[in-house]
Write an enzyme that holds these catalytic residues in place. Structure first.
Site, PDB file in Angstrom:
ATOM      1  N   CYS A   1      51.644  -0.137  -7.753  1.00 16.44           N
ATOM      2  CA  CYS A   1      50.896   1.114  -7.966  1.00 16.44           C
ATOM      3  C   CYS A   1      49.705   0.946  -8.924  1.00 16.44           C
ATOM      4  CB  CYS A   1      51.869   2.207  -8.406  1.00 16.44           C
ATOM      5  SG  CYS A   1      51.216   3.865  -8.161  1.00 16.44           S
TER       6      CYS A   1
ATOM      7  N   HIS B   1      57.718   1.837  -6.138  1.00 11.18           N
ATOM      8  CA  HIS B   1      58.035   1.605  -7.561  1.00 11.18           C
ATOM      9  C   HIS B   1      59.320   0.791  -7.797  1.00 11.18           C
ATOM     10  CE1 HIS B   1      54.786   3.493  -9.745  1.00 11.18           C
ATOM     11  NE2 HIS B   1      54.681   4.330  -8.725  1.00 11.18           N
TER      12      HIS B   1
HETATM   13  N1  GLN Z   1      47.325   6.272 -11.770  1.00 11.63           N
HETATM   14  C1  GLN Z   1      47.536   5.904 -10.464  1.00 11.63           C
HETATM   15  C2  GLN Z   1      47.520   6.999  -9.426  1.00 11.63           C
HETATM   16  O1  GLN Z   1      47.938   8.116  -9.698  1.00 11.63           O
HETATM   17  C3  GLN Z   1      48.823   5.126 -10.389  1.00 11.63           C
HETATM   18  C4  GLN Z   1      50.053   5.959 -10.551  1.00 11.63           C
HETATM   19  C5  GLN Z   1      51.298   5.146 -10.657  1.00 11.63           C
HETATM   20  O2  GLN Z   1      51.281   3.964 -11.011  1.00 11.63           O
HETATM   21  N2  GLN Z   1      52.394   5.771 -10.371  1.00 11.63           N
HETATM   22  O3  GLN Z   1      47.075   6.753  -8.336  1.00 11.63           O
END
Ligand code: GLN
Length: 248
Positions: free
Chosen positions: A95, A198
């Protein structure tokens, strides 16, 4: 005894949605094979020599944390990360960590963050977040001769697009993936594996965890012939339950 050295980059800042689970899965699955594992945490201000590690892990973070590490990742560690990528080091990037490996991130509220450009990809934030369980199918990893169906959980505003040198990790069967439109999820370049999924990614998909461990051990030990099989009763039950719920 084989050794596996894992580096967890920015564990205090990039750690959303149980991303630590990926480190635990790599560690335990290696230890169950009597492989000696070390996990080293490296964060802002720490020195980083990629030669010391076999697998480098970057987890997810909110836009806020991504901004905090931006200078350190670009100015202090960037050249070393790019060398390691080109030198075929094994990476897993999730992510926010995935987005950081790309060229830039335009946030949903208009900030433009320059990123590493280690991979030919870029991210544009949207107001609506893409949240939920996901299933995607990856032809890069075989599950008894068929493409592996990978289950996970995504939560992101960023929409990621891949350039010519980067392959998607898989095709979305349920959920959004990279951008909710082109049907792809994640990215692969050399030995860098990126995904929006995740901390349940490696615990629920043991084939993928073993794929990363095997790639890393092959690099360190010429004579390495493959991992012994584990029973994976709980892991498979968790994965199959998710598949049944999401693909019905
Ligand atoms: N900040 C990034 C987004 O919202 C990644 C979010 C995350 O790692 N969950 O796209």
């Amino acid at each position: 005894m084989y050794q596996l050295k894992i580096c967890h980059l920015y564990p205090d800042l990039l750690n959303t949605y149980g991303d630590m689970g990926n480190i635990l899965a790599l560690k335990r699955r290696a230890q169950w094979r009597n492989i000696d594992v070390t996990v080293t945490n490296v964060t802002i201000g720490d020195s980083f020599d990629s030669e010391e590690y076999d697998i480098i892990f970057l987890g997810g973070g909110q836009d806020y944390e991504q901004e905090i590490i931006q200078n350190d990742v670009l100015l202090q560690k960037g050249a070393e990360i790019k060398n390691a990528v080109e030198g075929s080091k094994v990476f897993l990037c999730i992510c926010g960590g995935y987005q950081l490996m790309g060229k830039y991130y335009k946030t949903w509220d208009g900030k433009e963050l320059e990123y590493l450009g280690a991979l030919d990809l870029w991210t544009i934030g949207g107001k609506e977040r893409m949240i939920g369980n996901i299933v995607f199918e990856s032809g890069l990893i075989s599950d008894n001769g068929s493409p592996l169906k990978i289950v996970g959980f995504e939560n992101h505003s960023g929409r990621t697009y891949l350039g010519d040198n980067v392959r998607p990790l898989g095709k979305v069967l349920s959920g959004n993936g990279n951008n909710g439109t082109d049907g792809f999820e994640g990215a692969v370049y050399k030995n860098v594996y990126c995904s929006y999924s995740h901390g349940s990614l490696l615990p629920k998909n043991p084939h993928l965890a073993d794929h990363l461990i095997s790639m890393a051990l092959k690099q360190r030990y010429n004579e390495f012939e493959g991992l012994t099989l584990l029973e994976d009763e709980f892991e498979n039950a968790a994965r199959i339950t998710m598949l049944q719920r999401l693909l019905k």
